[in-house]
Design a protein around this motif. Structure first.
Motif, PDB file in Angstrom:
ATOM      1  N   ILE A 286      35.931   5.622 -47.049  1.00  0.00           N
ATOM      2  CA  ILE A 286      37.001   6.135 -46.934  1.00  0.00           C
ATOM      3  C   ILE A 286      37.496   6.722 -48.111  1.00  0.00           C
ATOM      4  O   ILE A 286      37.963   5.245 -48.394  1.00  0.00           O
ATOM      5  CB  ILE A 286      37.658   5.694 -45.476  1.00  0.00           C
ATOM      6  N   PRO A 287      37.810   7.553 -49.049  1.00  0.00           N
ATOM      7  CA  PRO A 287      38.426   7.361 -49.890  1.00  0.00           C
ATOM      8  C   PRO A 287      39.701   7.384 -49.810  1.00  0.00           C
ATOM      9  O   PRO A 287      40.256   7.327 -48.775  1.00  0.00           O
ATOM     10  CB  PRO A 287      37.818   8.690 -49.993  1.00  0.00           C
ATOM     11  N   SER A 288      40.623   6.117 -50.921  1.00  0.00           N
ATOM     12  CA  SER A 288      41.997   6.301 -50.563  1.00  0.00           C
ATOM     13  C   SER A 288      42.642   7.649 -50.381  1.00  0.00           C
ATOM     14  O   SER A 288      43.708   7.761 -49.391  1.00  0.00           O
ATOM     15  CB  SER A 288      42.268   5.676 -52.430  1.00  0.00           C
ATOM     16  N   ILE A 289      42.157   8.701 -51.070  1.00  0.00           N
ATOM     17  CA  ILE A 289      43.062  10.077 -50.791  1.00  0.00           C
ATOM     18  C   ILE A 289      43.234  10.628 -49.500  1.00  0.00           C
ATOM     19  O   ILE A 289      44.268  11.233 -48.491  1.00  0.00           O
ATOM     20  CB  ILE A 289      42.511  11.302 -51.476  1.00  0.00           C
ATOM     21  N   VAL A 290      42.417   9.958 -48.573  1.00  0.00           N
ATOM     22  CA  VAL A 290      41.768  10.234 -47.362  1.00  0.00           C
ATOM     23  C   VAL A 290      42.343   9.306 -46.192  1.00  0.00           C
ATOM     24  O   VAL A 290      42.308   9.109 -44.664  1.00  0.00           O
ATOM     25  CB  VAL A 290      40.826  11.324 -46.888  1.00  0.00           C
ATOM     26  N   ARG A 291      42.941   7.819 -46.669  1.00  0.00           N
ATOM     27  CA  ARG A 291      42.538   7.045 -45.868  1.00  0.00           C
ATOM     28  C   ARG A 291      43.467   6.351 -44.638  1.00  0.00           C
ATOM     29  O   ARG A 291      43.058   6.174 -43.378  1.00  0.00           O
ATOM     30  CB  ARG A 291      42.277   5.410 -46.824  1.00  0.00           C
TER      31      ARG A 291
END
Length: 181
Positions: A157-162
């Motif tokens: 899960i990319p940090s931008i949407v985590r």
């Protein structure tokens, strides 16, 4: 893909002489929502499942791209960025309903323990859950729910949407099986 077809062929062959119930229209849902953000949830209404009523063995297969979201962009991201559904088009479950007996089923749900192996994105995880089963008008209805983590299947899960996606994914299914003749 050949492994998945082989798995289904083996399960089907081992069930050849047994009484089998199946569906091609099983409902599988998941929710990965975090409060205060858009709902991250989808439904798949074309899960194939087969149950050997003599042994309690059960197998299910679904196409990942058959999950549908209310938001089209979310569905696209799910398939391309998280599930890599072109490379891993199917998810499977192979397991056993412990102490299963078709004779004990009634129109009232009974609880059984379901144990098996869930394979998603080529990664396999052991699953244990309670499954509710009833027999209504000659149809066996199974329903259950359990949780998994994206980490279990190497889903990054990319940090931008985590913070917008739950750490634990809630999975629910309901399969209405009919006798295979």
């Amino acid at each position: 893909m050949k492994k998945i077809i082989l798995l289904i062929a083996i399960v089907a062959t081992s069930m050849a002489s047994a009484q089998k119930y199946f569906t091609k229209t099983g409902l599988t849902e998941f929710k990965a929502s975090v409060e205060a953000f858009e709902p991250v949830e989808a439904k798949n209404e074309s899960t194939t499942a087969i149950l050997n009523t003599e042994t309690g063995d059960i197998a299910a297969l679904l196409f990942v791209k058959a999950f549908h979201f209310e938001i089209a962009l979310m569905e696209e991201h799910f398939n391309e960025n998280y599930m890599d559904s072109d490379k891993f088009p199917k998810a499977t479950f192979k397991g056993k309903i412990e102490d299963f007996s078709i004779e004990s089923l009634t129109p009232t749900e009974k609880e059984f323990t379901l144990k098996g192996m869930l394979t998603v994105r080529g990664k396999t995880k052991s699953i244990e859950s309670i499954v509710q089963i009833k027999n209504t008008d000659g149809k066996i209805v199974l329903s259950s729910e359990f949780s998994v983590s994206p980490k279990d299947f190497d889903i990054e899960i990319p940090s931008i949407v985590r913070k917008k996606i739950a750490e634990s994914i809630y999975i629910k299914f309901c399969y209405e099986l009919i006798e295979k003749k």
